[in-house]
Design a protein around this motif. Structure first.
Motif, PDB file in Angstrom:
ATOM      1  N   ILE A   1       0.869  -1.179   0.000  1.00 45.11           N
ATOM      2  CA  ILE A   1       0.000   0.000   0.000  1.00 45.11           C
ATOM      3  C   ILE A   1       0.909   1.232   0.000  1.00 45.11           C
ATOM      4  O   ILE A   1       1.657   1.453   0.955  1.00 45.11           O
ATOM      5  N   ARG A   2       0.857   1.966  -1.080  1.00 44.74           N
ATOM      6  CA  ARG A   2       1.756   3.117  -1.221  1.00 44.74           C
ATOM      7  C   ARG A   2       1.579   4.088  -0.050  1.00 44.74           C
ATOM      8  O   ARG A   2       0.459   4.478   0.277  1.00 44.74           O
ATOM      9  N   GLN A   3       2.697   4.460   0.551  1.00 46.30           N
ATOM     10  CA  GLN A   3       2.675   5.317   1.726  1.00 46.30           C
ATOM     11  C   GLN A   3       3.256   6.700   1.411  1.00 46.30           C
ATOM     12  O   GLN A   3       4.246   6.808   0.674  1.00 46.30           O
ATOM     13  N   PRO A   4       2.662   7.740   1.959  1.00 45.69           N
ATOM     14  CA  PRO A   4       3.228   9.085   1.767  1.00 45.69           C
ATOM     15  C   PRO A   4       4.479   9.270   2.617  1.00 45.69           C
ATOM     16  O   PRO A   4       4.680   8.574   3.613  1.00 45.69           O
ATOM     17  N   ALA A   5       5.311  10.206   2.219  1.00 48.26           N
ATOM     18  CA  ALA A   5       6.497  10.521   3.017  1.00 48.26           C
ATOM     19  C   ALA A   5       6.069  11.204   4.314  1.00 48.26           C
ATOM     20  O   ALA A   5       5.061  11.905   4.359  1.00 48.26           O
ATOM     21  N   SER A   6       6.820  10.959   5.377  1.00 45.76           N
ATOM     22  CA  SER A   6       6.482  11.556   6.671  1.00 45.76           C
ATOM     23  C   SER A   6       7.755  11.857   7.453  1.00 45.76           C
ATOM     24  O   SER A   6       8.661  11.027   7.536  1.00 45.76           O
ATOM     25  N   GLU A   7       7.810  13.064   8.001  1.00 48.12           N
ATOM     26  CA  GLU A   7       8.935  13.423   8.857  1.00 48.12           C
ATOM     27  C   GLU A   7       8.715  12.953  10.291  1.00 48.12           C
ATOM     28  O   GLU A   7       9.664  12.753  11.037  1.00 48.12           O
ATOM     29  N   GLN A   8       7.440  12.760  10.646  1.00 48.36           N
ATOM     30  CA  GLN A   8       7.107  12.413  12.031  1.00 48.36           C
ATOM     31  C   GLN A   8       7.060  10.903  12.263  1.00 48.36           C
ATOM     32  O   GLN A   8       7.450  10.420  13.334  1.00 48.36           O
ATOM     33  N   TYR A   9       6.601  10.139  11.256  1.00 47.96           N
ATOM     34  CA  TYR A   9       6.410   8.700  11.420  1.00 47.96           C
ATOM     35  C   TYR A   9       7.209   7.909  10.391  1.00 47.96           C
ATOM     36  O   TYR A   9       7.752   8.464   9.427  1.00 47.96           O
ATOM     37  N   ARG A  10       7.253   6.594  10.590  1.00 54.01           N
ATOM     38  CA  ARG A  10       7.854   5.669   9.624  1.00 54.01           C
ATOM     39  C   ARG A  10       6.725   4.853   9.004  1.00 54.01           C
ATOM     40  O   ARG A  10       6.324   3.838   9.557  1.00 54.01           O
ATOM     41  N   PRO A  11       6.183   5.277   7.856  1.00 49.83           N
ATOM     42  CA  PRO A  11       5.060   4.567   7.240  1.00 49.83           C
ATOM     43  C   PRO A  11       5.478   3.169   6.760  1.00 49.83           C
ATOM     44  O   PRO A  11       6.544   2.995   6.163  1.00 49.83           O
ATOM     45  N   VAL A  12       4.600   2.192   7.015  1.00 50.73           N
ATOM     46  CA  VAL A  12       4.859   0.788   6.670  1.00 50.73           C
ATOM     47  C   VAL A  12       3.876   0.378   5.579  1.00 50.73           C
ATOM     48  O   VAL A  12       2.661   0.499   5.750  1.00 50.73           O
ATOM     49  N   GLU A  13       4.379  -0.103   4.451  1.00 48.04           N
ATOM     50  CA  GLU A  13       3.519  -0.394   3.303  1.00 48.04           C
ATOM     51  C   GLU A  13       2.997  -1.829   3.269  1.00 48.04           C
ATOM     52  O   GLU A  13       2.037  -2.120   2.567  1.00 48.04           O
ATOM     53  N   ILE A  14       3.607  -2.729   4.039  1.00 47.84           N
ATOM     54  CA  ILE A  14       3.167  -4.129   4.053  1.00 47.84           C
ATOM     55  C   ILE A  14       2.892  -4.574   5.481  1.00 47.84           C
ATOM     56  O   ILE A  14       3.746  -4.433   6.364  1.00 47.84           O
ATOM     57  N   LEU A  15       1.691  -5.122   5.701  1.00 41.58           N
ATOM     58  CA  LEU A  15       1.338  -5.756   6.970  1.00 41.58           C
ATOM     59  C   LEU A  15       1.280  -7.260   6.693  1.00 41.58           C
ATOM     60  O   LEU A  15       0.482  -7.698   5.867  1.00 41.58           O
ATOM     61  N   PRO A  16       2.128  -8.064   7.343  1.00 36.61           N
ATOM     62  CA  PRO A  16       2.255  -9.480   6.969  1.00 36.61           C
ATOM     63  C   PRO A  16       0.970 -10.281   7.152  1.00 36.61           C
ATOM     64  O   PRO A  16       0.142  -9.970   8.015  1.00 36.61           O
ATOM     65  N   LEU A  17       0.809 -11.313   6.328  1.00 33.94           N
ATOM     66  CA  LEU A  17      -0.359 -12.185   6.413  1.00 33.94           C
ATOM     67  C   LEU A  17      -0.345 -12.960   7.719  1.00 33.94           C
ATOM     68  O   LEU A  17       0.706 -13.423   8.164  1.00 33.94           O
ATOM     69  N   VAL A  18      -1.510 -13.119   8.309  1.00 27.40           N
ATOM     70  CA  VAL A  18      -1.625 -13.864   9.562  1.00 27.40           C
ATOM     71  C   VAL A  18      -1.154 -15.301   9.382  1.00 27.40           C
ATOM     72  O   VAL A  18      -0.570 -15.903  10.288  1.00 27.40           O
ATOM     73  N   THR A  19      -1.374 -15.875   8.197  1.00 29.90           N
ATOM     74  CA  THR A  19      -0.982 -17.257   7.939  1.00 29.90           C
ATOM     75  C   THR A  19       0.522 -17.414   7.807  1.00 29.90           C
ATOM     76  O   THR A  19       1.044 -18.525   7.922  1.00 29.90           O
ATOM     77  N   ASP A  20       1.233 -16.325   7.558  1.00 33.57           N
ATOM     78  CA  ASP A  20       2.703 -16.363   7.527  1.00 33.57           C
ATOM     79  C   ASP A  20       3.280 -16.004   8.892  1.00 33.57           C
ATOM     80  O   ASP A  20       4.132 -16.718   9.428  1.00 33.57           O
ATOM     81  N   GLU A  21       2.793 -14.922   9.447  1.00 33.29           N
ATOM     82  CA  GLU A  21       3.363 -14.403  10.700  1.00 33.29           C
ATOM     83  C   GLU A  21       3.078 -15.307  11.888  1.00 33.29           C
ATOM     84  O   GLU A  21       3.919 -15.467  12.781  1.00 33.29           O
ATOM     85  N   TYR A  22       1.881 -15.906  11.916  1.00 32.31           N
ATOM     86  CA  TYR A  22       1.492 -16.731  13.061  1.00 32.31           C
ATOM     87  C   TYR A  22       1.224 -18.184  12.649  1.00 32.31           C
ATOM     88  O   TYR A  22       0.333 -18.835  13.155  1.00 32.31           O
ATOM     89  N   LYS A  23       2.038 -18.664  11.706  1.00 30.20           N
ATOM     90  CA  LYS A  23       1.880 -20.022  11.201  1.00 30.20           C
ATOM     91  C   LYS A  23       1.990 -21.058  12.319  1.00 30.20           C
ATOM     92  O   LYS A  23       1.176 -21.976  12.417  1.00 30.20           O
ATOM     93  N   ASP A  24       2.985 -20.910  13.200  1.00 34.55           N
ATOM     94  CA  ASP A  24       3.185 -21.877  14.292  1.00 34.55           C
ATOM     95  C   ASP A  24       2.006 -21.861  15.255  1.00 34.55           C
ATOM     96  O   ASP A  24       1.568 -22.914  15.725  1.00 34.55           O
TER      97      ASP A  24
END
Length: 270
Positions: free
Chosen positions: A179-202
């Motif tokens: 998800i394209r993120q705008p530039a920010s001086e205050q925050y660190r925008p994150v363009e990918i939120l990992p899939l639950v099936t990958d992140e919490y596979k175990d």
């Protein structure tokens, strides 16, 4: 003296088409049981509020091939008059009459054998309220295929997954593409939120041996799931969606909830 570098807070800036859409934002709700039924009512309230605020609102399709039986009465939002009806139909008919919406019930499973129409399978937001680990993996596979092969107006962007055990549960938001993120001086925008099936596979695989046989009575159903775990998850998860639509920025992309000790742990964007 050397100036210390300040670490920026990670955030996710929501896709712009959710905030100022020309048409209602499409949502596929998979599962019309304990959590799905509660969440559908929350979505209807959200749609009413959004349109009152000048937003185009949301359009929801509910996927479920299960029918209402006596074990569903009390814990899920069904009456004796709806016994034998498809859950999706009973819930959608009620919502449409009450709120004046034109949402749709799909009396099928959301799986590869049932879905051969990409326009039907794809929605900007997919919400899963399913009972099995296998169903989650299949949903993940379908959504990834849609990301690779479908480029229509309702191309899938977000997946919000609800899951619970007897008195605890979690709600986790994922993205299906950057998800394209705008530039920010205050925050660190994150363009990918990992899939639950990958992140919490175990974690998912560890819960795979849970008893998933249908309950024959309300008493038996309550021995597997607490009476209020579904509604608690649905309301907190709906608050996350509301924040997406109204604020457009997320510091948390979900949470873990334990009703036994009334504890909620947010899942930070990282």
């Amino acid at each position: 003296m050397k100036k210390q570098k300040v670490k920026k807070t990670a955030v996710h800036i929501v896709q712009k088409e959710l905030l100022q859409p020309y048409n209602p934002v499409t949502i596929n709700l998979i599962g019309a049981g304990g959590t799905g039924g509660q969440l559908l009512t929350a979505l209807a309230r959200m749609n009413h509020a959004l349109t009152a605020l000048g937003h185009a609102g949301i359009f929801v399709r509910v996927f479920d091939n299960d029918i209402v039986d006596t074990a569903n009465l009390g814990r899920q939002l069904f009456t004796t008059a709806e016994l034998g009806q498809y859950k999706a139909v009973a819930l959608i008919n009620r919502i449409n009459r009450f709120f004046g919406t034109n949402w749709k019930a799909e009396t099928m499973r959301y799986d590869k054998s049932s879905l051969n129409n990409m326009d039907l399978a794809s929605a900007i937001i997919t919400i899963s309220c399913v009972d099995t680990v296998a169903a989650r993996y299949e949903i993940a596979e379908i959504l990834q295929q849609l990301t690779n092969h479908y480029s229509g107006r309702n191309r899938v962007k977000y997946w919000l997954d609800f899951g619970n055990s007897r008195s605890s549960g979690q709600v986790i938001l994922s993205t299906l593409e950057k998800i394209r993120q705008p530039a920010s001086e205050q925050y660190r925008p994150v363009e990918i939120l990992p899939l639950v099936t990958d992140e919490y596979k175990d974690l998912l695989e560890a819960s795979e041996d849970a008893d998933e046989t249908p309950s024959c009575s309300l008493a038996e159903a309550l021995s597997k799931q607490d009476l209020f775990i579904n509604s608690a998850l649905a309301n907190c998860g709906a608050s996350l969606l509301w924040q997406m639509f109204r604020e457009g920025i997320l510091f948390n992309r979900g949470f873990f909830l334990n009703l036994a000790d009334f504890r909620t742990q947010p899942l930070k964007v990282a």
